[in-house]
Scaffold this motif. Structure first.
Motif, PDB file in Angstrom:
ATOM      1  N   PHE A 136       0.840  -1.196   0.000  1.00 56.74           N
ATOM      2  CA  PHE A 136       0.000   0.000   0.000  1.00 56.74           C
ATOM      3  C   PHE A 136       0.873   1.243   0.000  1.00 56.74           C
ATOM      4  CE2 PHE A 136      -2.842   3.197   1.789  1.00 56.74           C
ATOM      5  CZ  PHE A 136      -3.974   2.988   1.017  1.00 56.74           C
ATOM      6  N   ILE A 137       0.649   2.113  -0.999  1.00 55.99           N
ATOM      7  CA  ILE A 137       1.469   3.314  -1.185  1.00 55.99           C
ATOM      8  C   ILE A 137       0.540   4.524  -1.249  1.00 55.99           C
ATOM      9  CG2 ILE A 137       3.005   4.550  -2.779  1.00 55.99           C
ATOM     10  CD1 ILE A 137       4.378   2.292  -1.388  1.00 55.99           C
ATOM     11  N   GLY A 138       0.950   5.618  -0.625  1.00 52.85           N
ATOM     12  CA  GLY A 138       0.209   6.865  -0.741  1.00 52.85           C
ATOM     13  C   GLY A 138      -1.191   6.783  -0.159  1.00 52.85           C
ATOM     14  N   ARG A 139      -2.083   7.607  -0.688  1.00 52.21           N
ATOM     15  CA  ARG A 139      -3.510   7.633  -0.322  1.00 52.21           C
ATOM     16  C   ARG A 139      -3.718   8.052   1.134  1.00 52.21           C
ATOM     17  NH1 ARG A 139      -4.134   7.877  -5.475  1.00 52.21           N
ATOM     18  NH2 ARG A 139      -4.397   5.895  -6.612  1.00 52.21           N
ATOM     19  N   ALA A 140      -2.737   8.712   1.746  1.00 50.38           N
ATOM     20  CA  ALA A 140      -2.873   9.108   3.156  1.00 50.38           C
ATOM     21  C   ALA A 140      -4.049  10.059   3.337  1.00 50.38           C
ATOM     22  CB  ALA A 140      -1.571   9.750   3.646  1.00 50.38           C
ATOM     23  N   GLU A 141      -4.200  11.006   2.430  1.00 51.33           N
ATOM     24  CA  GLU A 141      -5.291  11.975   2.545  1.00 51.33           C
ATOM     25  C   GLU A 141      -6.652  11.301   2.407  1.00 51.33           C
ATOM     26  OE1 GLU A 141      -6.929  16.027   0.300  1.00 51.33           O
ATOM     27  OE2 GLU A 141      -4.890  15.298  -0.096  1.00 51.33           O
ATOM     28  N   ALA A 142      -6.756  10.371   1.446  1.00 51.27           N
ATOM     29  CA  ALA A 142      -8.027   9.667   1.249  1.00 51.27           C
ATOM     30  C   ALA A 142      -8.360   8.816   2.475  1.00 51.27           C
ATOM     31  CB  ALA A 142      -7.953   8.795  -0.003  1.00 51.27           C
ATOM     32  N   LEU A 143      -7.373   8.121   3.038  1.00 57.58           N
ATOM     33  CA  LEU A 143      -7.605   7.309   4.230  1.00 57.58           C
ATOM     34  C   LEU A 143      -8.026   8.169   5.420  1.00 57.58           C
ATOM     35  CD1 LEU A 143      -4.875   4.522   4.461  1.00 57.58           C
ATOM     36  CD2 LEU A 143      -7.349   4.228   4.457  1.00 57.58           C
ATOM     37  N   ILE A 169      -7.189   2.227 -10.634  1.00 60.95           N
ATOM     38  CA  ILE A 169      -6.646   3.357  -9.880  1.00 60.95           C
ATOM     39  C   ILE A 169      -6.457   3.022  -8.403  1.00 60.95           C
ATOM     40  CG2 ILE A 169      -8.773   4.500  -9.140  1.00 60.95           C
ATOM     41  CD1 ILE A 169      -5.724   6.200 -10.802  1.00 60.95           C
ATOM     42  N   GLY A 170      -7.007   1.879  -7.955  1.00 60.89           N
ATOM     43  CA  GLY A 170      -6.786   1.461  -6.573  1.00 60.89           C
ATOM     44  C   GLY A 170      -7.974   1.665  -5.651  1.00 60.89           C
ATOM     45  N   LYS A 171      -9.182   1.682  -6.204  1.00 64.65           N
ATOM     46  CA  LYS A 171     -10.381   1.885  -5.379  1.00 64.65           C
ATOM     47  C   LYS A 171     -10.558   0.742  -4.375  1.00 64.65           C
ATOM     48  CE  LYS A 171     -12.969   2.117  -9.096  1.00 64.65           C
ATOM     49  NZ  LYS A 171     -11.914   2.053 -10.108  1.00 64.65           N
ATOM     50  N   THR A 172     -10.506  -0.484  -4.871  1.00 59.20           N
ATOM     51  CA  THR A 172     -10.687  -1.639  -3.989  1.00 59.20           C
ATOM     52  C   THR A 172      -9.577  -1.717  -2.956  1.00 59.20           C
ATOM     53  OG1 THR A 172     -11.892  -2.896  -5.667  1.00 59.20           O
ATOM     54  CG2 THR A 172     -10.820  -4.160  -3.921  1.00 59.20           C
ATOM     55  N   THR A 173      -8.352  -1.452  -3.358  1.00 52.58           N
ATOM     56  CA  THR A 173      -7.226  -1.503  -2.425  1.00 52.58           C
ATOM     57  C   THR A 173      -7.406  -0.494  -1.299  1.00 52.58           C
ATOM     58  OG1 THR A 173      -5.734  -2.210  -4.193  1.00 52.58           O
ATOM     59  CG2 THR A 173      -4.720  -1.285  -2.218  1.00 52.58           C
ATOM     60  N   LEU A 174      -7.860   0.717  -1.635  1.00 50.65           N
ATOM     61  CA  LEU A 174      -8.103   1.734  -0.615  1.00 50.65           C
ATOM     62  C   LEU A 174      -9.187   1.280   0.357  1.00 50.65           C
ATOM     63  CD1 LEU A 174      -7.767   4.596   0.585  1.00 50.65           C
ATOM     64  CD2 LEU A 174      -9.490   5.368  -1.072  1.00 50.65           C
ATOM     65  N   GLU A 348       5.803   8.409  -5.725  1.00 48.76           N
ATOM     66  CA  GLU A 348       5.059   7.277  -5.188  1.00 48.76           C
ATOM     67  C   GLU A 348       5.387   5.991  -5.947  1.00 48.76           C
ATOM     68  OE1 GLU A 348       1.046   9.361  -3.326  1.00 48.76           O
ATOM     69  OE2 GLU A 348       1.182   9.072  -5.495  1.00 48.76           O
ATOM     70  N   VAL A 349       5.581   6.107  -7.263  1.00 49.96           N
ATOM     71  CA  VAL A 349       6.018   4.940  -8.031  1.00 49.96           C
ATOM     72  C   VAL A 349       7.390   4.481  -7.536  1.00 49.96           C
ATOM     73  CG1 VAL A 349       6.730   4.131 -10.314  1.00 49.96           C
ATOM     74  CG2 VAL A 349       4.647   5.483 -10.076  1.00 49.96           C
ATOM     75  N   ALA A 350       8.260   5.428  -7.242  1.00 56.53           N
ATOM     76  CA  ALA A 350       9.585   5.078  -6.722  1.00 56.53           C
ATOM     77  C   ALA A 350       9.460   4.369  -5.371  1.00 56.53           C
ATOM     78  CB  ALA A 350      10.450   6.330  -6.582  1.00 56.53           C
ATOM     79  N   ASP A 351       8.529   4.831  -4.533  1.00 55.82           N
ATOM     80  CA  ASP A 351       8.302   4.156  -3.242  1.00 55.82           C
ATOM     81  C   ASP A 351       7.804   2.730  -3.464  1.00 55.82           C
ATOM     82  OD1 ASP A 351       9.025   6.440  -1.885  1.00 55.82           O
ATOM     83  OD2 ASP A 351       6.973   7.122  -1.548  1.00 55.82           O
ATOM     84  N   TYR A 352       6.933   2.563  -4.455  1.00 59.23           N
ATOM     85  CA  TYR A 352       6.399   1.233  -4.749  1.00 59.23           C
ATOM     86  C   TYR A 352       7.521   0.295  -5.210  1.00 59.23           C
ATOM     87  CZ  TYR A 352       3.624  -2.452  -6.944  1.00 59.23           C
ATOM     88  OH  TYR A 352       3.092  -3.660  -7.299  1.00 59.23           O
ATOM     89  N   VAL A 353       8.376   0.796  -6.092  1.00 58.48           N
ATOM     90  CA  VAL A 353       9.503  -0.007  -6.578  1.00 58.48           C
ATOM     91  C   VAL A 353      10.394  -0.399  -5.403  1.00 58.48           C
ATOM     92  CG1 VAL A 353      11.602   0.034  -7.982  1.00 58.48           C
ATOM     93  CG2 VAL A 353       9.476   0.989  -8.898  1.00 58.48           C
ATOM     94  N   ALA A 354      10.642   0.547  -4.510  1.00 60.24           N
ATOM     95  CA  ALA A 354      11.516   0.275  -3.364  1.00 60.24           C
ATOM     96  C   ALA A 354      10.922  -0.787  -2.452  1.00 60.24           C
ATOM     97  CB  ALA A 354      11.760   1.567  -2.582  1.00 60.24           C
ATOM     98  N   GLN A 355       9.580  -0.792  -2.298  1.00 64.15           N
ATOM     99  CA  GLN A 355       8.947  -1.808  -1.453  1.00 64.15           C
ATOM    100  C   GLN A 355       8.924  -3.169  -2.127  1.00 64.15           C
ATOM    101  OE1 GLN A 355       5.415  -1.304   0.698  1.00 64.15           O
ATOM    102  NE2 GLN A 355       5.832   0.769   1.387  1.00 64.15           N
ATOM    103  N   ARG A 356       8.613  -3.180  -3.429  1.00 63.01           N
ATOM    104  CA  ARG A 356       8.556  -4.461  -4.130  1.00 63.01           C
ATOM    105  C   ARG A 356       9.920  -5.108  -4.239  1.00 63.01           C
ATOM    106  NH1 ARG A 356       4.465  -5.916  -7.712  1.00 63.01           N
ATOM    107  NH2 ARG A 356       5.658  -7.840  -7.830  1.00 63.01           N
TER     108      ARG A 356
END
Length: 567
Positions: A136-143, A169-174, A348-356
């Motif tokens: 899970f990356i980003g979406r802090a404001e939405a959460l 876009i990540g609706k279900t993941t959120l 955020e894509v860079a954060d995702y790459v770093a986590q994966r």
């Protein structure tokens, strides 16, 4: 070699629709037992015990098989059996991710169950064992906004909330991340499906209501007392005699009563505990469900209720779905909240790459290429990343070190799962829309309306109107921010992957013909004063199988380059 030590406490968790109870050797799916042999069961427990953590093959073999001599093929077979039972696609995993040549990782977010909840099959959960999904990356404001609305709902202020955005876009993941962080709450899910027709009235609501009945033994009795028309829609809750008596009692009752009864049911239920009602993919919902949402949103009574839905904004706009009118009406009166998700930023894509893949954390060029290739759409990012990892790392189980990933993202074919998704949208296009988009795909990621009009031999104003309509769908096109000539509008493809699939879906002979037409149109526009490079013309004529014209323009491009760099 250090061995992974099993936890002293047996696993007792819920992940997605599954409940895993290690002490009782039980795996359930939506409350129903799932048959699982002892070894795959022990393997699943080992994986779930370490969510988000890479478990090497040696560690898993040690933990599950002890000191017995077994080969890697035994582990692969057990993993395959698990994936079959969990309906987990290894190319797009929900639960078990393969880390090529290294091991496996459990990527879902397990939530700790109380022992009482597991025994009763309530599905009411305690605090999450792990606060976030592994990727899970980003979406802090939405959460934060969702949690704020839930807090208001707990105080009796009912909330109708929509999470909107394009496919992937990540609706279900959120939503899953939000639900996993709530702890012990009553939560019922309903799923809309594309039935290519009117569909069953109230389908997602009935599905959610059935889930609530399975997890709370008091709900069927509440239905009998305040919502008998809804009880009739769930025949397995009554005996044959009871159903027949209920049918006689409800003869002549109209659909308005179902609305009133559901309002009463939700009010009565939430007097004792708050309720989170989740209905996903409302762009496929039936009209009756939309009418019910409207009714519930407008009720003035206090209710500790959040109705959380999701929908694809483009489909609601494009199809004239009744949800479109409802969302505008409810927003106008402050009766709903809407969260529209944007694509990932490059960071955020860079954060995702770093986590994966932590070894790629410092590779800025790969993250930049991946973002440009996918436009930051999370599903696209995940799919292309997986494809790049598969191609770069290969399948050699004896290798220990992953190969560098820089470079492959830009040249990869579109992953099969994304191709299928885009094909569905292509199939929904009208003939004229498809003709215009096919010509535009040949032009490139950005194109002028005039060019496409010449290629399609259509009036430029009509082509501009079609492009504007496609842009309003927020799926295919968007208006270029800066056009060279304001009177000559330009458009961009919203996603390069969409353009690529359109291009590849055009038959080779027709594609060559379109390249010739685009080359001819660009020559005409250059003569009229438009800025068109010789290299662009050469490329189109080369792909259009006009070698002499291509060579002429390549020569012009070379001469222009020499002139530019000569002292």
């Amino acid at each position: 070699m250090a061995r992974s030590q099993p936890s002293s406490d047996p696993v007792l968790v819920q992940f997605n629709e599954f409940e895993l109870d290690e002490a009782n050797a039980s795996l359930r799916r939506r409350g129903k037992p799932v048959a699982l042999a002892p070894t795959p069961f022990a393997l699943l427990c080992a994986l779930v015990r370490h969510p988000g953590t890479l478990l090497t093959k040696h560690a898993l073999l040690d933990e599950v098989w002890g000191h017995q001599f077994v080969t890697d093929s035994v582990l692969k077979t057990a993993i395959s059996d698990l994936r079959t039972l969990l309906d987990d696609d290894p190319r797009q995993p929900r639960f078990i991710e393969t880390v090529a040549r290294r091991g496996y990782r459990f990527i879902a977010a397990p939530v700790a169950l109380t022992a009482a909840a597991a025994r009763q099959g309530t599905g009411h959960v305690a605090a999450p064992a792990r606060p976030t999904n592994a990727w899970f990356i980003g979406r802090a404001e939405a959460l934060t906004r969702l949690h704020s609305l839930w807090a208001a709902a707990l105080n009796g202020k009912r909330a109708v909330v929509w999470v909107a955005g394009e496919p992937g876009i990540g609706k279900t993941t959120l939503i899953e991340q939000f639900v996993a962080g709530l702890g012990a709450v009553a939560c019922a899910h309903g799923q809309c499906v594309d039935l290519y027709g009117a569909g069953e009235p109230y389908l997602p609501v009935l599905e959610a209501l059935a889930e609530l009945c399975r997890h709370d033994a008091e709900v069927p009795e509440l239905l009998r007392s305040v919502a008998p028309t809804w009880l009739l829609q769930l025949p397995w809750l009554s005996s044959l005699e009871g159903r027949e008596a209920l049918q006689r009692e409800l003869v002549g009752v109209g659909p308005e009563r179902m609305l009133r009864e559901m309002g009463q049911l939700l009010d009565r239920y939430t007097e004792h505990q708050p309720l989170l009602l989740v209905t996903e993919d409302l762009h496929w919902s039936d009209r009756a469900t939309i009418q019910l949402i409207d009714y519930v949103a407008r009720r003035r009574t206090s209710a500790r209720l959040m109705w959380l839905g999701s929908f694809r904004l483009a489909e609601v706009v494009a199809t004239g779905h009744p949800l479109g009118a409802l969302r505008h009406e409810l927003r106008l009166h402050g009766l709903c909240e809407e969260i529209v998700l944007d694509p990932f930023s490059e960071s955020e894509v860079a954060d995702y790459v770093a986590q994966r893949l932590p070894s790629m954390a410092g590779d800025e060029s790969f993250a930049r290429t991946l973002h440009g290739r996918t436009d930051g759409v999370p599903l696209f990012v995940a799919s292309v990343m997986t494809e790049a990892m598969t191609r770069a790392q290969g399948t050699d189980d004896n290798a220990d070190v992953p190969q560098p990933l820089s470079g492959p993202a830009a040249s990869l074919a579109v992953p099969e799962n994304l191709t299928s998704l885009i094909d569905r949208y292509i199939a929904k296009l009208g003939d004229q829309q498809r003709e215009i988009l096919s010509a535009a795909a040949v032009c490139g990621s950005e194109f002028r309306v005039g060019t496409v009009a010449l290629v399609c031999e259509r009036d430029a104003a009509r082509v501009d109107q079609e492009c504007a309509d496609l842009a309003r769908m927020q799926l295919w096109l968007k208006r270029a921010e800066k056009s060279v000539d304001p009177a000559e509008p330009s458009y961009l493809f919203s996603h390069e992957l969409f353009r690529q699939v359109l291009y590849e879906r055009t038959a080779a002979v027709l594609r060559a013909q379109l390249h010739r037409k685009v080359g001819a149109a660009l020559e005409t526009e250059r003569q009229a004063g438009q800025s068109v490079t010789s290299a662009e013309l050469a490329m189109h004529f080369e792909r259009g199988r006009e070698p002499l014209l291509a060579l002429r323009h390549y020569a012009e491009a070379a001469q222009a380059a020499l002139t530019h760099f000569s002292p």
